[in-house]
Design a protein around this motif. Sequence first.
Motif, mmCIF file in Angstrom:
data_model
loop_
_atom_site.group_PDB
_atom_site.id
_atom_site.type_symbol
_atom_site.label_atom_id
_atom_site.label_comp_id
_atom_site.label_asym_id
_atom_site.label_seq_id
_atom_site.Cartn_x
_atom_site.Cartn_y
_atom_site.Cartn_z
ATOM 1 N N LYS A 121 0.741 -1.090 0.008
ATOM 2 C CA LYS A 121 -0.086 -0.041 0.165
ATOM 3 C C LYS A 121 0.850 1.327 -0.056
ATOM 4 O O LYS A 121 1.855 1.233 0.485
ATOM 5 C CB LYS A 121 -0.921 -0.021 1.295
ATOM 6 C CG LYS A 121 -1.708 -1.203 1.100
ATOM 7 C CD LYS A 121 -2.830 -1.102 2.421
ATOM 8 C CE LYS A 121 -3.945 -2.194 2.435
ATOM 9 N NZ LYS A 121 -4.682 -2.200 3.714
ATOM 10 N N ILE A 122 0.352 2.266 -0.729
ATOM 11 C CA ILE A 122 1.256 3.549 -0.568
ATOM 12 C C ILE A 122 1.137 4.054 0.698
ATOM 13 O O ILE A 122 2.410 4.356 1.074
ATOM 14 C CB ILE A 122 0.353 4.521 -1.654
ATOM 15 C CG1 ILE A 122 0.669 4.187 -3.161
ATOM 16 C CG2 ILE A 122 0.754 6.008 -1.475
ATOM 17 C CD1 ILE A 122 -0.104 5.038 -4.247
ATOM 18 N N SER A 123 0.142 3.948 1.253
ATOM 19 C CA SER A 123 0.303 4.664 2.660
ATOM 20 C C SER A 123 1.448 3.867 3.602
ATOM 21 O O SER A 123 1.615 4.523 4.659
ATOM 22 C CB SER A 123 -1.032 4.527 3.296
ATOM 23 O OG SER A 123 -1.582 3.247 3.582
ATOM 24 N N ASP A 124 1.789 2.841 3.398
ATOM 25 C CA ASP A 124 2.930 2.153 4.166
ATOM 26 C C ASP A 124 4.378 2.471 3.755
ATOM 27 O O ASP A 124 5.279 2.109 4.551
ATOM 28 C CB ASP A 124 2.717 0.771 4.225
ATOM 29 C CG ASP A 124 1.318 0.222 4.538
ATOM 30 O OD1 ASP A 124 0.586 0.978 5.554
ATOM 31 O OD2 ASP A 124 0.676 -0.916 4.287
ATOM 32 N N LEU A 125 4.458 3.393 2.808
ATOM 33 C CA LEU A 125 5.724 3.478 2.113
ATOM 34 C C LEU A 125 6.390 4.983 2.564
ATOM 35 O O LEU A 125 5.605 5.900 2.077
ATOM 36 C CB LEU A 125 5.831 3.442 0.708
ATOM 37 C CG LEU A 125 5.431 1.889 0.144
ATOM 38 C CD1 LEU A 125 5.524 1.839 -1.280
ATOM 39 C CD2 LEU A 125 6.954 0.889 0.514
ATOM 40 N N SER A 171 5.133 3.795 11.481
ATOM 41 C CA SER A 171 5.987 2.744 11.128
ATOM 42 C C SER A 171 7.344 3.350 10.835
ATOM 43 O O SER A 171 7.530 4.546 10.275
ATOM 44 C CB SER A 171 5.308 2.039 9.800
ATOM 45 O OG SER A 171 5.379 3.229 8.924
ATOM 46 N N PHE A 172 8.409 2.231 10.855
ATOM 47 C CA PHE A 172 9.552 2.768 10.677
ATOM 48 C C PHE A 172 10.118 1.781 9.789
ATOM 49 O O PHE A 172 9.958 0.442 9.749
ATOM 50 C CB PHE A 172 10.692 2.508 11.925
ATOM 51 C CG PHE A 172 11.781 2.664 11.702
ATOM 52 C CD1 PHE A 172 12.535 3.648 11.333
ATOM 53 C CD2 PHE A 172 12.898 1.623 11.910
ATOM 54 C CE1 PHE A 172 13.942 3.924 11.349
ATOM 55 C CE2 PHE A 172 14.137 1.686 11.707
ATOM 56 C CZ PHE A 172 14.665 2.683 11.517
ATOM 57 N N SER A 173 10.887 2.315 8.542
ATOM 58 C CA SER A 173 11.469 1.242 7.707
ATOM 59 C C SER A 173 13.035 1.389 7.449
ATOM 60 O O SER A 173 13.556 2.638 7.627
ATOM 61 C CB SER A 173 10.899 1.659 6.222
ATOM 62 O OG SER A 173 9.733 1.386 6.372
ATOM 63 N N LEU A 174 13.799 0.402 7.292
ATOM 64 C CA LEU A 174 15.013 0.537 7.214
ATOM 65 C C LEU A 174 15.470 -0.660 5.985
ATOM 66 O O LEU A 174 15.115 -1.772 6.182
ATOM 67 C CB LEU A 174 15.742 0.019 8.383
ATOM 68 C CG LEU A 174 17.344 -0.025 8.526
ATOM 69 C CD1 LEU A 174 18.006 1.441 8.053
ATOM 70 C CD2 LEU A 174 17.874 -0.399 9.775
ATOM 71 N N GLY A 175 16.534 -0.286 5.287
ATOM 72 C CA GLY A 175 17.054 -1.335 4.268
ATOM 73 C C GLY A 175 18.319 -0.992 3.632
ATOM 74 O O GLY A 175 18.969 0.085 3.863
ATOM 75 N N ALA A 176 19.027 -2.110 3.309
ATOM 76 C CA ALA A 176 20.171 -1.922 2.402
ATOM 77 C C ALA A 176 20.326 -2.607 1.352
ATOM 78 O O ALA A 176 19.651 -3.877 1.116
ATOM 79 C CB ALA A 176 21.367 -2.284 3.161
ATOM 80 N N ARG A 177 21.278 -2.393 0.387
ATOM 81 C CA ARG A 177 21.467 -3.080 -0.920
ATOM 82 C C ARG A 177 23.162 -3.162 -1.266
ATOM 83 O O ARG A 177 23.789 -1.965 -0.952
ATOM 84 C CB ARG A 177 20.765 -2.440 -2.032
ATOM 85 C CG ARG A 177 20.770 -3.334 -3.155
ATOM 86 C CD ARG A 177 19.980 -2.571 -4.459
ATOM 87 N NE ARG A 177 19.709 -3.183 -5.435
ATOM 88 C CZ ARG A 177 18.458 -3.985 -5.813
ATOM 89 N NH1 ARG A 177 17.462 -3.851 -5.015
ATOM 90 N NH2 ARG A 177 18.376 -4.730 -6.679
ATOM 91 N N LEU A 217 10.364 6.992 7.912
ATOM 92 C CA LEU A 217 9.300 7.054 9.083
ATOM 93 C C LEU A 217 8.034 7.335 8.487
ATOM 94 O O LEU A 217 8.032 8.291 7.401
ATOM 95 C CB LEU A 217 9.811 7.912 10.029
ATOM 96 C CG LEU A 217 10.857 7.704 10.903
ATOM 97 C CD1 LEU A 217 10.974 8.813 11.940
ATOM 98 C CD2 LEU A 217 10.836 6.439 11.769
ATOM 99 N N VAL A 218 6.870 6.813 8.738
ATOM 100 C CA VAL A 218 5.485 7.349 8.245
ATOM 101 C C VAL A 218 4.675 7.367 9.816
ATOM 102 O O VAL A 218 4.508 6.475 10.230
ATOM 103 C CB VAL A 218 5.016 6.024 7.419
ATOM 104 C CG1 VAL A 218 3.539 6.584 7.071
ATOM 105 C CG2 VAL A 218 5.682 5.952 6.273
ATOM 106 N N TYR A 219 4.087 8.564 9.644
ATOM 107 C CA TYR A 219 3.100 8.742 10.818
ATOM 108 C C TYR A 219 1.755 9.096 10.263
ATOM 109 O O TYR A 219 1.536 9.986 9.426
ATOM 110 C CB TYR A 219 3.512 9.985 11.513
ATOM 111 C CG TYR A 219 2.518 10.196 12.601
ATOM 112 C CD1 TYR A 219 2.760 9.426 13.907
ATOM 113 C CD2 TYR A 219 1.692 11.268 12.875
ATOM 114 C CE1 TYR A 219 1.965 9.432 14.962
ATOM 115 C CE2 TYR A 219 0.707 11.218 13.637
ATOM 116 C CZ TYR A 219 0.711 10.531 14.967
ATOM 117 O OH TYR A 219 -0.081 10.783 15.936
ATOM 118 N N LYS A 220 0.824 8.315 10.439
ATOM 119 C CA LYS A 220 -0.625 8.261 10.046
ATOM 120 C C LYS A 220 -1.441 9.196 10.991
ATOM 121 O O LYS A 220 -1.611 8.645 12.064
ATOM 122 C CB LYS A 220 -1.147 6.974 9.810
ATOM 123 C CG LYS A 220 -0.342 6.066 8.673
ATOM 124 C CD LYS A 220 -1.272 4.913 8.568
ATOM 125 C CE LYS A 220 -0.388 3.914 7.719
ATOM 126 N NZ LYS A 220 -1.027 2.516 7.725
#
Length: 769
Positions: free
Chosen positions: A121-125, A480-486, A524-527
């Motif tokens: 969902k867009i709202s989660d990104l 929600s908090f997101s963390l990624g690496a490539r 970070l996403v704050y709804k």
Amino acid sequence: MRKFTRVVLIFVAAFIAQMSRGQNGTLTLHGVITNKANHPLEGIVVSIKELSKIVITGEDGAYSFKKLTPGNYTIDISGLNIQSHSRRIILNQNTVLNVGLESSAKELDAVTITAGGLRRKISDLPGSISVIDGRTIRESGAQSLTEVITRIPGVVAVDEDGRGLKPNFGLRGLDPNRNRSALILIDGKIPNGTMYYGDPGGYYMTPLQQIEKVEVIRGGSSVLYGGYSVGGVINLVSKKASAVPATLLKLNYGSWNALTAEVNTSGSNGKFGYMVNGVRRQGDGFRERSQFGVNDLTVKLDNQIDATTKLSFYLNGFSENSETPGGLTQSQYDQNVKLSQHPFDHFTSDRYTATISLDKQLTEHQQLNTSIYGNYFKRDWFVSRKKSAASTSFDTTVAFIRDIHLIGIVSDYQNNNPIGNLQNNFVVGVRLHTDRLNDMTMTASLGNQEVGKASGYGISASLIKEVYAYNTINFLPQFSFSLGARYTSVNYKKKDFTAKNPLTNNIGLDVKSNSDAVVFSTGLVYKFNEKSNVFVNVSRGFQPPAIYWALDANTVSYAGELNPETSMNYELGLRTQPATWISANLTGYIIDYKNKFVQVMTPDNQFKVWQNVGTSLQKGVELELDLYPVKNVSLYGSGAYQDAKQTSGNTKDKYMVYAPQLTYTAGVRYSNRLGAGQFTTNAWMTYVGKQYTDLANSETGTANGQNGPIYAYHPVNFSLQYQLKKWGFSFTLNNVFDERYFTKREGAFWEGIIPMPGRNFMTGISFRF
């Protein structure tokens, strides 16, 4: 092409034959989703909550679930521009459920994207997402992606021939030339370009007729998708099998004998699904020497092996045969934009692609998606020129003969097991990709000759290895908090049998190059509520050098190995729908680029070489706005203000090339029931501000048209459609006020100003059965 088509149709026939044996007499649920005016709605997500089954409606609004067991179920319905709907049903017999929905502004949770083959969902990104849906594509009357993609804020589309045959898209101030700063993927995984990192730009663009919708994903996209996606990745979502068997025929005819014929047939019985799309585009072009013909055949086959396993095939064959009119001098442009100073130039290409994908639901919370893809591309371009300025006729031909082979595998594992009471979504993916370019140059002694002697030959190859991980955890229902690496490793090698080593004068070159990069993204996403959220994202991006830069004979000898360009990216955005009549997306961003590739002269002033010495800073604000002031009327707009400048070197503080400060699209749409059908009309204007074509930002155009500014332009377009149950009619008028403008200046082989078409029309008819 005929042999490929025959094999594909036999394959499809076998699948359809199996479909007729796939029914086992269990219960079905099907119906049509419409708005309150009884107009079918496309792209609506219909799901059975208890079974985790999802289907998406096609143009006819139809959906279908088969092989269901009796029971009580919750049917959830959501989508663009409609209010979400949920209904409980008791299923004890075959059931028809037709639903009429209320219109609303865009709902954040209703639109999903494909990231590494996974729908989210867009709202989660924690990043900005822009979508052009199927309805918008159809109503625009566009025949190519170039005509419609400028509705996405911050996108600059540079058409090099007025026909939209080649990709030239720039995002957030990055150079659009042959798409070498933007990554285009099909269904989130498969490279659209002729190579992946070696030369992602080039000479092929997926026909718009096989695209269901277009997504541009920004904000940390380098972690999810890799290099060339710093400004954003353009994801083309291909058309899918319809819930019920249907065939659509379309025929469009317009100015300069432009003709587009399309046949699309698809269907599904719950176990087997198929989609076949055939397209023919041809026309005389609006200029001299600009006739073209394009053929495209796409086949998608789905086999639901069991409740947890799906096997899919994607097959595509494409051919192009076109004249290339090239550029104009300033006096030619002023006199007649339809002229051409290239009387014999000719381009042909063939492309064949195959992909096999396996989607496996391992457990309730675990999913595996794997795709293996292959691609063969052959391109011949014959360019006629004068041997010298004193020549009075075209007395030589240079031909660029290229064929490219590539194969790759990409696999993603997703686990959404909660951590304690916290929702969590973890994905890890790998990609292994290799490609090979056979590159030959041919010369002939006549200007219109396409047979000659080989004057250059080389072989280039790339090996790409990538692994990435991305995790999103919801600490609170609103947060929600997101963390990624490539990690990416790029290995290039090249054997050039005719190049001369500039230091030794020896003929022949055998060189290798390697570069790698680690990038990250955190967000970070704050709804505030289900209709509004704010996000922030910080990420590191990279862009590897094109293979012909990294392994250029002069660069290898004088400058050594090139490193990837790197960037730090910052993004802050707001998505909101404060009322049913308004929705808006507002994003601010900064891209701080280091290690930029620039071409400089060697100390002895003998050769130009590529080096990592440049820096730039791109910053801007992007806005998307939809208004529904009164019933049946909507206002829409998107725009971007950007400041993309160099921050080092002799041209410090100058604007980047093809980076206008201001771009926007604004339009009005009216749709209402008329008689037995639905009538829709659109009017919109696209504005692109002044651009520069050289790093020095030259303000005065040269007499040959090859250097100087590109002045602001703002064509206005108009379209109308009338859709009955089976028949459809359309009319589009482009560049209503016949504005004279151009989008490109080019030296080398194009030689000058590339003009765009004046006022032109396209009318069409469609029939569905």
